[in-house]
Design a protein around this motif. Structure first.
Motif, PDB file in Angstrom:
ATOM      1  N   THR A 126      21.241  36.161  38.413  1.00  0.00           N
ATOM      2  CA  THR A 126      22.192  35.748  37.853  1.00  0.00           C
ATOM      3  C   THR A 126      22.082  34.626  37.505  1.00  0.00           C
ATOM      4  O   THR A 126      22.043  33.785  38.839  1.00  0.00           O
ATOM      5  CB  THR A 126      23.689  35.667  37.885  1.00  0.00           C
ATOM      6  OG1 THR A 126      23.601  37.710  38.242  1.00  0.00           O
ATOM      7  CG2 THR A 126      25.029  35.474  36.997  1.00  0.00           C
ATOM      8  N   SER A 132      25.795  39.126  31.841  1.00  0.00           N
ATOM      9  CA  SER A 132      25.424  40.676  32.005  1.00  0.00           C
ATOM     10  C   SER A 132      24.188  40.193  30.727  1.00  0.00           C
ATOM     11  O   SER A 132      23.683  41.043  30.817  1.00  0.00           O
ATOM     12  CB  SER A 132      26.870  40.896  30.610  1.00  0.00           C
ATOM     13  OG  SER A 132      27.289  41.186  31.298  1.00  0.00           O
ATOM     14  N   THR A 374      28.098  45.025  34.730  1.00  0.00           N
ATOM     15  CA  THR A 374      29.840  45.822  34.564  1.00  0.00           C
ATOM     16  C   THR A 374      29.617  46.881  34.275  1.00  0.00           C
ATOM     17  O   THR A 374      28.750  47.775  33.791  1.00  0.00           O
ATOM     18  CB  THR A 374      30.436  44.337  34.249  1.00  0.00           C
ATOM     19  OG1 THR A 374      30.085  44.823  32.316  1.00  0.00           O
ATOM     20  CG2 THR A 374      29.887  42.908  34.158  1.00  0.00           C
TER      21      THR A 374
HETATM   22  C1  LIG Z   1      31.031  39.573  44.419  1.00  0.00           C
HETATM   23  C2  LIG Z   1      29.761  39.241  43.990  1.00  0.00           C
HETATM   24  C3  LIG Z   1      28.339  39.219  43.772  1.00  0.00           C
HETATM   25  C4  LIG Z   1      27.334  39.673  43.219  1.00  0.00           C
HETATM   26  N1  LIG Z   1      26.286  39.310  43.784  1.00  0.00           N
HETATM   27  C5  LIG Z   1      25.237  38.958  43.070  1.00  0.00           C
HETATM   28  C6  LIG Z   1      23.904  38.534  43.299  1.00  0.00           C
HETATM   29  O1  LIG Z   1      23.773  39.174  44.349  1.00  0.00           O
HETATM   30  N2  LIG Z   1      23.232  39.084  42.669  1.00  0.00           N
HETATM   31  C7  LIG Z   1      22.966  38.658  40.936  1.00  0.00           C
HETATM   32  O2  LIG Z   1      21.985  37.728  40.844  1.00  0.00           O
HETATM   33  N3  LIG Z   1      24.304  38.819  40.524  1.00  0.00           N
HETATM   34  C8  LIG Z   1      25.213  38.271  41.227  1.00  0.00           C
HETATM   35  N4  LIG Z   1      26.815  38.830  40.638  1.00  0.00           N
HETATM   36  C9  LIG Z   1      26.440  38.246  39.028  1.00  0.00           C
HETATM   37  C10 LIG Z   1      26.917  39.890  38.831  1.00  0.00           C
HETATM   38  O3  LIG Z   1      26.040  40.488  38.849  1.00  0.00           O
HETATM   39  C11 LIG Z   1      27.978  39.160  37.289  1.00  0.00           C
HETATM   40  O4  LIG Z   1      29.462  38.725  37.469  1.00  0.00           O
HETATM   41  C12 LIG Z   1      28.046  40.269  36.026  1.00  0.00           C
HETATM   42  O5  LIG Z   1      26.462  41.026  35.575  1.00  0.00           O
HETATM   43  C13 LIG Z   1      28.574  39.896  34.926  1.00  0.00           C
HETATM   44  O6  LIG Z   1      27.865  38.523  34.538  1.00  0.00           O
HETATM   45  P1  LIG Z   1      29.138  37.591  33.862  1.00  0.00           P
HETATM   46  O7  LIG Z   1      29.408  37.276  35.296  1.00  0.00           O
HETATM   47  O8  LIG Z   1      28.439  36.442  33.890  1.00  0.00           O
HETATM   48  O9  LIG Z   1      29.940  37.829  32.751  1.00  0.00           O
HETATM   49  P2  LIG Z   1      29.767  37.702  31.652  1.00  0.00           P
HETATM   50  O10 LIG Z   1      28.322  38.899  31.127  1.00  0.00           O
HETATM   51  O11 LIG Z   1      29.674  36.767  30.812  1.00  0.00           O
HETATM   52  O12 LIG Z   1      30.890  39.417  30.980  1.00  0.00           O
HETATM   53  C14 LIG Z   1      32.520  39.218  31.132  1.00  0.00           C
HETATM   54  C15 LIG Z   1      32.889  40.130  30.600  1.00  0.00           C
HETATM   55  O13 LIG Z   1      32.516  40.867  29.125  1.00  0.00           O
HETATM   56  C16 LIG Z   1      32.156  41.696  29.318  1.00  0.00           C
HETATM   57  N5  LIG Z   1      30.488  41.373  28.325  1.00  0.00           N
HETATM   58  C17 LIG Z   1      29.773  41.293  27.842  1.00  0.00           C
HETATM   59  N6  LIG Z   1      28.163  42.019  28.166  1.00  0.00           N
HETATM   60  C18 LIG Z   1      29.065  42.727  26.931  1.00  0.00           C
HETATM   61  C19 LIG Z   1      28.734  43.813  26.405  1.00  0.00           C
HETATM   62  N7  LIG Z   1      27.593  43.445  25.764  1.00  0.00           N
HETATM   63  N8  LIG Z   1      29.645  45.037  25.617  1.00  0.00           N
HETATM   64  C20 LIG Z   1      31.312  45.124  26.644  1.00  0.00           C
HETATM   65  N9  LIG Z   1      31.212  44.197  26.977  1.00  0.00           N
HETATM   66  C21 LIG Z   1      30.302  42.848  27.006  1.00  0.00           C
HETATM   67  C22 LIG Z   1      31.466  42.371  30.567  1.00  0.00           C
HETATM   68  O14 LIG Z   1      31.192  43.479  31.055  1.00  0.00           O
HETATM   69  C23 LIG Z   1      32.916  41.367  31.081  1.00  0.00           C
HETATM   70  O15 LIG Z   1      33.770  42.331  30.702  1.00  0.00           O
HETATM   71  C24 LIG Z   1      28.200  38.791  42.157  1.00  0.00           C
HETATM   72  C25 LIG Z   1      28.876  39.013  41.248  1.00  0.00           C
HETATM   73  C26 LIG Z   1      30.194  38.819  42.195  1.00  0.00           C
HETATM   74  C27 LIG Z   1      31.615  38.904  41.622  1.00  0.00           C
END
Ligand SMILES: Cc1cc2nc3c(=O)[nH]c(=O)nc-3n(C[C@H](O)[C@H](O)[C@H](O)COP(=O)(O)OP(=O)(O)OC[C@H]3O[C@@H](n4cnc5c(N)ncnc54)[C@H](O)[C@@H]3O)c2cc1C
Length: 392
Positions: A126, A132, A374
């Motif tokens: 990430t 995502s 997610t």
């Molecule tokens: C406690 C914790 C531990 C983590 N550990 C790691 C780790 O070890 N390594 C790592 O690489 N990452 C890690 N992450 C990151 C995590 O994988 C991301 O937070 C996650 O993939 C979502 O990305 P984002 O936060 O940028 O949300 P965004 O991608 O910005 O999404 C925001 C919202 O939009 C929705 N959304 C986005 N795209 C779509 C779509 N196509 N269709 C429908 N809805 C959509 C999402 O479901 C979400 O509700 C961690 C996160 C947390 C909270």
């Protein structure tokens, strides 16, 4: 009820005992101080949980995804954070399992498993602007001669601040999008690896999520996992392998909350009778327990499919393992959120206080709906698999 092999049964028992004896007594304090529990991580190392899937010659348990799920479920029953540390560690190891050649494995595993040091690994995909949609990553690894120069920033990396090793995904050819992404093995001590800010989280407190900044980090060509351009497939294969374990974590959190709520309902008296004697409470508990069992069945079904060694992406897709893996994660995480919320409800006002563990479990459960893709993204994966043959 799971039908476990002798080896799986033994691993589960060891994890259950460790969880009850060593982790449970620390769970509340870890949540309130947020301090990374190195003493528990040392114990995980001693019990082989950091090397679950590695060969025995490195101190590993030669285990599989089912073994990982069993360990994570047991730990998560008592502490989400204490289960997330070995879970994220094992996810960090998976790109090496999937893509490293024998020489790289020998080199990395022997460094990782040295007797006098506890080494934690992190999975770094990430970025601040690529969550995502991880394929839009900006981190680059530019090749010059026999070296790559790694630049960029990863965010929310579990174990990030405490890891000695990172599995990092970076673009070696941005114009090729996913086909231009490559996977690298990076050590914390390399010049230019900088630990950025740690996030102040809602739950899973005690496990860190941190920014990792790469400032012109010079990598040898031996740091490349697989071939150039294979990074996206390595990341997706890793996530397919690891999602059942996130499901197992969610099942564990839900089971922990259910067990606590059941005990409470058995003891708490209102209107002259136990809460457990009210039909409204019984129906809630029945639904919670049914959800947990259904989630567990999905998790271990998906784990079993993966353990049939169908790692390769084409074979995996052919029998719908991507879909099963995503279903296990999405369903279990949703169950964990619902069950922990209901557990808080069953404890009434006390459930909303920090005196009891169910509010912590509810905060921890939320994370399982977000990481490892997610739950919305999991539904995209499931639907894509269902319609695969019909879409143009
Ligand atoms: C406690 C914790 C531990 C983590 N550990 C790691 C780790 O070890 N390594 C790592 O690489 N990452 C890690 N992450 C990151 C995590 O994988 C991301 O937070 C996650 O993939 C979502 O990305 P984002 O936060 O940028 O949300 P965004 O991608 O910005 O999404 C925001 C919202 O939009 C929705 N959304 C986005 N795209 C779509 C779509 N196509 N269709 C429908 N809805 C959509 C999402 O479901 C979400 O509700 C961690 C996160 C947390 C909270």
């Amino acid at each position: 009820m799971l039908n476990l092999s002798d080896k799986h049964g033994m691993i589960q028992k060891i994890a259950e005992k460790l969880a009850k004896d060593k982790v449970a007594p620390r769970a509340k304090e870890i949540d309130s101080t947020g301090a990374f529990p190195w003493d528990l991580v040392d114990l995980y190392k001693k019990h082989g949980f950091l090397y679950l899937m590695l060969p025995e010659k490195f101190g590993g348990l030669d285990g599989d995804i089912t073994s990982l799920c069993l360990v994570i479920e047991e730990l998560a029953k008592v502490s989400g954070a204490a289960s997330l540390i070995p879970l994220a560690h094992n996810v960090g190891v998976m790109p090496i399992m999937v893509a490293a050649n024998d020489e790289q494995k020998e080199h990395i595993y022997s460094k990782m498993c040295q007797a006098d040091k506890t080494c934690v690994v992190a999975f770094a995909l990430t970025e601040p602007d690529a969550g995502s949609d991880a394929s839009h990553m900006r981190t680059t690894a530019v090749k010059e001669g026999d070296h790559y120069y790694l630049n960029g920033k990863k965010s929310m990396i579990t174990n990030g601040a405490n890891a000695q090793f990172y599995s990092v995904f970076a673009s070696t050819n941005p114009s090729k999008r996913t086909q231009g992404i490559s996977a690298f093995f990076v050590e914390r001590d390399y010049p230019g690896v900088i630990i950025g800010k740690s996030e102040d989280k809602m739950g899973m407190i005690g496990s860190d999520i941190t920014e990792i900044i790469f400032d012109n980090v010079r990598l040898e060509k031996e740091n490349l996992l697989g071939k150039e351009g294979q990074g996206w497939d390595i990341a997706m294969s890793t996530l397919n392998l690891s999602r059942p374990a996130v499901g197992a974590q969610a099942v564990g959190i839900a089971q922990g909350a259910l067990d606590f709520a059941v005990e409470y309902a058995w003891k708490r008296v209102q209107f002259g009778q136990k809460l457990a004697d009210f039909e409204g409470v019984q129906f809630m508990v029945a639904d919670m327990a049914t959800g947990v069992e259904a989630a567990r069945a999905l998790v271990y079904d998906a784990a079993h499919l993966l353990d049939m060694k169908v790692y390769e992406r084409d074979k995996m897709s052919a029998i719908g393992v991507d879909k099963m893996s995503a279903m296990a994660k999405v369903y279990s995480a949703d169950v964990a959120m619902k069950v922990t919320t209901d557990a808080v409800q069953l404890l009434g006002g006390y459930g909303y206080t920090k005196e009891y563990p169910v509010e912590r479990m509810m905060r921890d459960a939320k994370a399982t709906q977000i990481y490892e893709g997610t739950n919305q993204v999991q539904r995209v994966v499931i639907a894509r698999d269902i319609f695969r043959n019909r879409m143009g």
